[in-house]
Design a protein around this motif. Sequence first.
Motif, PDB file in Angstrom:
ATOM      1  N   MET A 159     -69.044  66.615  48.384  1.00 33.08           N
ATOM      2  CA  MET A 159     -68.169  67.612  47.788  1.00 33.08           C
ATOM      3  C   MET A 159     -67.961  68.811  48.710  1.00 33.08           C
ATOM      4  O   MET A 159     -66.903  69.455  48.664  1.00 33.08           O
ATOM      5  CB  MET A 159     -68.720  68.049  46.429  1.00 33.08           C
ATOM      6  CG  MET A 159     -68.745  66.930  45.387  1.00 33.08           C
ATOM      7  SD  MET A 159     -67.166  66.058  45.190  1.00 33.08           S
ATOM      8  CE  MET A 159     -66.151  67.345  44.476  1.00 33.08           C
ATOM      9  N   GLN A 160     -68.931  69.121  49.545  1.00 31.29           N
ATOM     10  CA  GLN A 160     -68.716  70.168  50.549  1.00 31.29           C
ATOM     11  C   GLN A 160     -67.583  69.773  51.495  1.00 31.29           C
ATOM     12  O   GLN A 160     -66.712  70.592  51.832  1.00 31.29           O
ATOM     13  CB  GLN A 160     -70.005  70.404  51.343  1.00 31.29           C
ATOM     14  CG  GLN A 160     -71.091  71.136  50.577  1.00 31.29           C
ATOM     15  CD  GLN A 160     -72.345  71.325  51.407  1.00 31.29           C
ATOM     16  OE1 GLN A 160     -72.614  70.574  52.354  1.00 31.29           O
ATOM     17  NE2 GLN A 160     -73.147  72.324  51.061  1.00 31.29           N
ATOM     18  N   GLY A 220     -73.135  76.997  42.067  1.00 34.69           N
ATOM     19  CA  GLY A 220     -73.104  76.648  43.483  1.00 34.69           C
ATOM     20  C   GLY A 220     -73.709  77.672  44.412  1.00 34.69           C
ATOM     21  O   GLY A 220     -73.617  77.519  45.641  1.00 34.69           O
ATOM     22  N   TYR A 276     -77.064  74.957  41.309  1.00 35.75           N
ATOM     23  CA  TYR A 276     -76.076  74.258  40.480  1.00 35.75           C
ATOM     24  C   TYR A 276     -75.830  74.989  39.172  1.00 35.75           C
ATOM     25  O   TYR A 276     -74.688  75.102  38.711  1.00 35.75           O
ATOM     26  CB  TYR A 276     -76.523  72.816  40.222  1.00 35.75           C
ATOM     27  CG  TYR A 276     -75.864  71.844  41.181  1.00 35.75           C
ATOM     28  CD1 TYR A 276     -74.577  71.384  40.956  1.00 35.75           C
ATOM     29  CD2 TYR A 276     -76.520  71.415  42.322  1.00 35.75           C
ATOM     30  CE1 TYR A 276     -73.955  70.510  41.839  1.00 35.75           C
ATOM     31  CE2 TYR A 276     -75.912  70.549  43.220  1.00 35.75           C
ATOM     32  CZ  TYR A 276     -74.632  70.098  42.973  1.00 35.75           C
ATOM     33  OH  TYR A 276     -74.011  69.253  43.851  1.00 35.75           O
ATOM     34  N   LEU A 315     -71.583  75.372  47.188  1.00 42.12           N
ATOM     35  CA  LEU A 315     -70.373  74.793  46.608  1.00 42.12           C
ATOM     36  C   LEU A 315     -69.616  75.877  45.848  1.00 42.12           C
ATOM     37  O   LEU A 315     -70.221  76.832  45.333  1.00 42.12           O
ATOM     38  CB  LEU A 315     -70.716  73.642  45.635  1.00 42.12           C
ATOM     39  CG  LEU A 315     -71.218  72.324  46.213  1.00 42.12           C
ATOM     40  CD1 LEU A 315     -71.683  71.411  45.090  1.00 42.12           C
ATOM     41  CD2 LEU A 315     -70.165  71.634  47.055  1.00 42.12           C
ATOM     42  N   GLU A 316     -68.309  75.709  45.737  1.00 43.79           N
ATOM     43  CA  GLU A 316     -67.517  76.619  44.918  1.00 43.79           C
ATOM     44  C   GLU A 316     -67.777  76.335  43.435  1.00 43.79           C
ATOM     45  O   GLU A 316     -68.103  75.211  43.052  1.00 43.79           O
ATOM     46  CB  GLU A 316     -66.025  76.452  45.221  1.00 43.79           C
ATOM     47  CG  GLU A 316     -65.633  76.825  46.644  1.00 43.79           C
ATOM     48  CD  GLU A 316     -65.914  78.285  46.936  1.00 43.79           C
ATOM     49  OE1 GLU A 316     -65.747  79.124  46.017  1.00 43.79           O
ATOM     50  OE2 GLU A 316     -66.299  78.593  48.085  1.00 43.79           O
ATOM     51  N   THR A 369     -65.825  73.552  41.922  1.00 44.69           N
ATOM     52  CA  THR A 369     -66.327  72.242  42.341  1.00 44.69           C
ATOM     53  C   THR A 369     -67.499  71.812  41.462  1.00 44.69           C
ATOM     54  O   THR A 369     -67.572  70.662  41.014  1.00 44.69           O
ATOM     55  CB  THR A 369     -66.769  72.275  43.814  1.00 44.69           C
ATOM     56  OG1 THR A 369     -65.659  72.626  44.627  1.00 44.69           O
ATOM     57  CG2 THR A 369     -67.309  70.921  44.249  1.00 44.69           C
ATOM     58  N   GLU A 408     -64.248  70.035  49.792  1.00 45.36           N
ATOM     59  CA  GLU A 408     -63.781  71.426  49.781  1.00 45.36           C
ATOM     60  C   GLU A 408     -63.150  71.813  51.117  1.00 45.36           C
ATOM     61  O   GLU A 408     -62.190  72.589  51.156  1.00 45.36           O
ATOM     62  CB  GLU A 408     -64.949  72.367  49.484  1.00 45.36           C
ATOM     63  CG  GLU A 408     -65.420  72.340  48.038  1.00 45.36           C
ATOM     64  CD  GLU A 408     -66.535  73.337  47.774  1.00 45.36           C
ATOM     65  OE1 GLU A 408     -66.820  73.587  46.594  1.00 45.36           O
ATOM     66  OE2 GLU A 408     -67.127  73.858  48.749  1.00 45.36           O
ATOM     67  N   THR A 465     -73.618  66.219  46.891  1.00 47.43           N
ATOM     68  CA  THR A 465     -73.344  67.613  47.249  1.00 47.43           C
ATOM     69  C   THR A 465     -72.668  67.685  48.614  1.00 47.43           C
ATOM     70  O   THR A 465     -71.687  68.421  48.805  1.00 47.43           O
ATOM     71  CB  THR A 465     -74.645  68.429  47.263  1.00 47.43           C
ATOM     72  OG1 THR A 465     -75.281  68.347  45.974  1.00 47.43           O
ATOM     73  CG2 THR A 465     -74.377  69.887  47.595  1.00 47.43           C
TER      74      THR A 465
END
Length: 642
Positions: A104-105, A288, A284, A296-297, A300, A108, A101
Motif C-alpha cells: 500500500m505504500q 497510519g 494503524y 500510510l495515509e 489508505t 500511494e 503495508t
Amino acid sequence: MKIIKTSIIACMLLVFMLIDSRLSFAAGAYDLSDIETFMDEFLQKKVDEEHIPNMAVTVVADGEVVFEKGYGFANIKERAKVNLETTMFRIGSVSKLFTWTAIMQLVEQGKLDLNTDINQYLDFDIPDRLAVGPNKEQPKPITLLDLMTHTPGFEDYSSAIFRLTADEMPPLDQYVREYRPERVFPAGEVLAYSNYGTALAGYIVQQVSRMPYSEYVEENIFKPLDMNHSTFQQPLPTELSTNLAQAYRYIDGEFKEGSFEFVPGPAGGMSSTANDMAKFMQAYLAGGTHNGERILEEDTVQHMFQQQFTHHDQLDGMALGFIEKTMNGKQILHHAGNTALFDSGLYLLPQENIGLFISYSGKNFRTHTELFEVFMDHYFPSDESVTITPMGGEESSQYVGEYHHNRKSFTNEDRISSLIMGMIQVQLNDTGDLVVTLNGETNQFVETEPGVYKNTSEGPSIDAYGEFRTIVFQTDPHGNIMLTTDGPMSYSKAPWYASSGFTFLSLILVILFFIGSLLYWSIKALIRRKRKTSQPKLVVLGKGLAIAAGLLLLFLVASIAISGGVDPIYQLPKEALGIVPAWSPLLNVIPLLLTILGIVMLIFTVLLWRGRYWQIISLLHYSLLCLMMMHLIWIFWYWNLY
C-alpha cells in the motif's frame, strides 16, 4: 453583569463536558483498569496448564500501551526471562500485514495499482490459463487485490513452507519461480489462503522498489516506527541473534528444544517483540502514524479496514490484507500467525481504538483465539441474544458429505494431504438439521435461508480463521458444492470416490488382501513341496508377479510410515520439514513399478482364464487380486502419486 458572566461560564463548561463525553464515547466507553489482573489470571493458568514455555503479550488503547507482560523463560537453560523490549518471537503469518503495508505504500506512490495484472510487475509470467477444470482458457488476470484478499486462485503446496536449514529455503526470487503453484480457480472468485500469493506480493515489492524485500521493510516500516528489534532476515542478523526466544515443546514431562524455522519471508518470516508490535498496532489505529512518523495515509488505512471480498453478505471475509471478524457486535480486524513452533495473534478493534498482540512457543494455535474471546466477553460483553429461526427446508440432504479445503494441491503429490487435514464432515440428523464436524468438534446447524445455516451451539469458536457461526453453501467454479464460512477459507465437496473413508478403506483392503494372498500362497507352496507336486509355468509366473507387487506395496507402505511420520517437536510430517530418508527417490518409482506389474498381471489374468491353468476358485482369487491392483493404480493416478 455578574449573572451574565456566570451563565456564560456555566454554558461553556457544559459544552466542554459534552465534547469530553462524546470524545470518550468515540474512543470507546470501556474500563481497562483491571487489565493486568484479568490478563494475569487467564494467561498464567494457560501457561501452567498448556506448558507454554514463553509468551509475550501487549494491549494498546487510545494510543497508549495499557498492558505489556512476558511469561516464562526466553531460554530455560539460562533462566533468562522474557523481556518485552528485546525478546523476539517468530510471528508467522502476522508477517503478512507488513507485506500488505509495503504494497500500500507503493500504491500511494503510484508505483503499484491494485487492479493491474501482476505480470506487469514481474520478470517472469504467471500463466493465463487454469491447470484444472472445464474452463481452463484465459481466466481474468490476477491482481494485487486478489493477492491481498487471498483470491488469486493458486493451489497450495503444504510441503513447501517450512525448512530447518538455510540451504533448503531458496532466496525469494528463486522461491517464487521454483515453487510457483498452478492456477486452479479463476482469480477473484474463491477464498483459499495463499502463502505463495503473499510471497509473490513481497517479490513485487522487491522488484518495484529495487531493494531486497527485508531491506525495504526495514527502511520504510521498522525505522519510522522505531521497531529496533524486528527483522525479516533468516537467520537473524548477528546483532539480534541472541534476542530470539528459544522455542520448545513439552514432551513426556520435559521441554524439548526446536531449531530455527525457515519460511518464505514475506509470508511468515518476521521476528519481532511485543513492544515493537505495539507500535505497529498503534500506527494503524492512529490512521497510519506513530510518534509523528507516518507509514500510510489515513485514507489508505481506512480503505484497508473495509471489506473487499466475501462469499456471502452474512459472512465475514477479507479486508485489504486483514481478516474480518465480528464478535459481540464489534468489528475486528485480525491476523493469526503459526510456524511449526510459534503461534501469534494480532487483533484490532478500530472503533474502540484497541489492539492486542500475543506470541508464544509451545504450539497451541487455540490459545491466542481463546484469549481474545475471553477479552471480548469481559470488556465488551454482548447484550443481545441471538434468535435462530429455522426455515424448515427439505434440501439439506444434498449437502451431506465430506468437504476438503480449497487451500490444497490439485496437481502434485501434496494433493493427498487433503485427506488428513482441513476436512469438514457434514451429516444429517433425525430432525433434518446438519451435523457439522470441524477440528474434531461437532456442531448442529439449522437452515435459516436457502443454503444458509446457523450454528445452534454456544461457546468459543473452533475455527482458526473465523467464528464458524454461519455456513453458506454455494457452487464453486468447477461445479462442486462449496461450503463457505467466515475468513479466508472455503471448502468444496469431495466426490464419494475421493473421500477419506473410501480412499483409506480401499488402501487397507488392498494391503490386507495382498498380505492374505502372500500367506496363503506360502502355505500352499510348503504343502506342494511336501507332496512334491508342481504347477504350470504360467501359473508360477502369474503368482510371481503378484508376489512381487505385494512386496513392493508393503515396502512402499512401510517407507511412507517411516518417512511420513510426524516429528514429535514440530508436529508436522518429516517430509514437510524437508527431512526425507536416503531412499526417498525410490518411493517415486515404486508406484510406476506397481503400475507396470498391474498391467502385466491383467494380461496374465486373461491368459490364465483362456488356458484354464487353474481351478475356478484360484482363477477368481487371482482376478480379484488383479482388480485390486487396477484400483490401486487408479488411486495412484487420482492423487498424483506418480
